[in-house]
Write a protein that holds these residues in place. Structure first.
Motif, PDB file in Angstrom:
ATOM      1  N   PHE A   1      57.942  75.157 117.794  1.00 12.45           N
ATOM      2  CA  PHE A   1      57.330  75.512 116.523  1.00 12.45           C
ATOM      3  C   PHE A   1      57.032  74.283 115.668  1.00 12.45           C
ATOM      4  O   PHE A   1      56.855  74.396 114.459  1.00 12.45           O
TER       5      PHE A   1
ATOM      6  N   VAL B   1      60.025  87.903 118.652  1.00  8.99           N
ATOM      7  CA  VAL B   1      59.609  86.734 117.872  1.00  8.99           C
ATOM      8  C   VAL B   1      58.378  87.133 117.074  1.00  8.99           C
ATOM      9  O   VAL B   1      57.415  87.668 117.634  1.00  8.99           O
TER      10      VAL B   1
ATOM     11  N   LYS C   1      60.757  85.466 112.075  1.00 12.64           N
ATOM     12  CA  LYS C   1      62.111  85.447 112.644  1.00 12.64           C
ATOM     13  C   LYS C   1      62.067  85.373 114.163  1.00 12.64           C
ATOM     14  O   LYS C   1      61.046  85.659 114.808  1.00 12.64           O
ATOM     15  N   VAL C   2      63.224  84.973 114.724  1.00 10.48           N
ATOM     16  CA  VAL C   2      63.491  85.025 116.166  1.00 10.48           C
ATOM     17  C   VAL C   2      64.741  85.874 116.338  1.00 10.48           C
ATOM     18  O   VAL C   2      65.761  85.620 115.693  1.00 10.48           O
TER      19      VAL C   2
ATOM     20  N   ARG D   1      62.530  81.909 111.374  1.00  8.03           N
ATOM     21  CA  ARG D   1      61.773  81.073 112.295  1.00  8.03           C
ATOM     22  C   ARG D   1      61.633  79.649 111.802  1.00  8.03           C
ATOM     23  O   ARG D   1      61.550  78.710 112.606  1.00  8.03           O
ATOM     24  N   ASP D   2      61.650  79.445 110.491  1.00  9.73           N
ATOM     25  CA  ASP D   2      61.540  78.072 110.010  1.00  9.73           C
ATOM     26  C   ASP D   2      62.807  77.270 110.255  1.00  9.73           C
ATOM     27  O   ASP D   2      62.831  76.053 110.053  1.00  9.73           O
TER      28      ASP D   2
ATOM     29  N   VAL E   1      64.144  77.467 113.355  1.00  8.75           N
ATOM     30  CA  VAL E   1      64.127  77.335 114.816  1.00  8.75           C
ATOM     31  C   VAL E   1      63.157  76.232 115.224  1.00  8.75           C
ATOM     32  O   VAL E   1      61.982  76.250 114.825  1.00  8.75           O
TER      33      VAL E   1
END
Length: 365
Positions: A96, A136, A140-141, A154-155, A157
């Motif tokens: 990412f 995903v 979020k994951v 997610r930010d 990850v």
């Protein structure tokens, strides 16, 4: 570029379902499997995108979107390909953030593992969490680490490396296609019709690519194999006055890019005299071809003899000095089992004999 290294200026217009290539200036009876490469006038960019994904088998795509839905389908959006939907087992890794991969992440992507791993940014480093990816999206994951689903912003990850338990796909007969945005994708060529290239990518999924967005098409022909991709059955270096140096794959014996008369080669073998490399042909191929010379890194020094033997019988011998231009050679090996490449020292013993077998390959006519 044909298998023998001949380059032809032409305009490719179409490829039919049988692999026949046609267009302005294209010779008759040219097939995709008879090519090494097609280069187009398309200007290639350096791969730079908010997201980077690696598919199983080595394709790398720059993305603006990566989502895994509750059906374990991966939704990708690439500048050239547009929207692509693939199964999760077609994905090797996703990052990412751009730039060079962090070492621990890159190492994980090269290893086999029976679980997914999420790399979380923590204290200036990365903390891997193993488990099963469930979802995903843009925010979020979700991973089940064995104690139930866990949602991670997610930010937070860096990336995900997916489970790898099977074998890497064999790309024989396929092509590595470089897109205008710098992305690359492996696939079998189905057709080129009306300006659209159709390929079968991972898992035989059809992917359509605008031909005007294709920069290069590098074919892994079933009729050609580079010797640097093979394991020699015998490899010896017997120096006279210099130190022993092992042969190098796709590099000079000193570890630099293979360079002859200002031209760099991405494939080949770098050796020092006296060297012996023996490869098993099993009668599959008809020709051995290469461009030979003493690497430019010696600054004109060196004096040696290149020798090719087929089943112990000498079929080629050429003296080369560091001041000589490169020479393209082709040696008949039809029916031969053991193909030996030798470099013997010349008048200056083995000093500066940085011999290059550039583009060393077996070819089936």
């Amino acid at each position: 570029m044909l298998l023998d290294g001949t380059s032809i200026d032409a305009t490719v217009k179409s490829i039919d379902a049988s692999g026949n290539v046609s267009g302005e200036g294209v010779p008759d009876q040219v097939e995709v499997d008879g090519l090494r490469r097609i280069e187009t006038p398309v200007e290639l960019k350096t791969l730079a995108a908010p997201l980077l994904v690696e598919l199983l088998g080595g394709s790398r795509l720059g993305l603006s979107k990566f989502v895994i839905d509750d059906q374990q389908k991966c939704h990708l959006h690439n500048e050239v390909l547009g929207e692509v939907v693939l199964p999760i087992d077609a994905i090797r890794a996703v990052r990412f953030s751009g730039g060079e991969a962090v070492a621990s992440f890159a190492q994980a992507a090269d290893e086999k593992n029976d679980e997914d791993r999420v790399f979380v940014k923590l204290g200036g480093g990365l903390e891997p969490i193993g488990g099963l990816i469930e979802e995903v999206d843009g925010f979020k994951v979700v991973i089940d680490a064995g104690d139930g689903p866990r949602s991670i912003a997610r930010d937070k990850v860096y990336g995900i490396v997916f489970a790898l338990v099977g074998r890497t796909p064999d790309h024989s007969g396929e092509a590595l296609i470089t897109l205008a945005d710098g992305s690359t994708i492996w696939g079998g060529i189905n057709s080129l019709v009306g300006g659209t290239l159709s390929i079968s990518a991972v898992g035989d999924h059809e992917v359509k690519i605008p031909w005007a967005k294709v920069g290069q098409l590098n074919v892994r022909s079933t009729r050609l194999v580079f010797l640097s991709d093979l394991e020699p059955v015998e490899a010896r270096h017997q120096p006279l006055v210099t130190l022993e140096r092992p042969f190098q794959r796709d590099a000079s014996v000193a570890g630099n890019p293979l360079t002859l008369a200002g031209r760099e080669f991405d494939k080949g073998l770098g050796v020092a005299s006296r060297s012996v490399l023996v490869f098993h042909n099993e009668g599959k191929f008809d020709l051995f071809a290469a461009t030979i010379g003493i690497d430019e890194e010696t600054e004109g020094r060196g004096d040696c003899e290149f020798v090719v033997e087929v089943d112990g019988r000498e079929q080629f011998r050429q003296r080369v000095t560091g001041k000589d231009p490169p020479r393209t050679i082709s040696v008949e090996i039809e029916g031969g089992q053991r193909i030996s490449l030798l470099v013997e020292a010349g008048e200056d013993l083995d000093l500066s004999d940085h011999a290059d077998w550039c583009d060393a390959r077996f070819v089936k006519e």
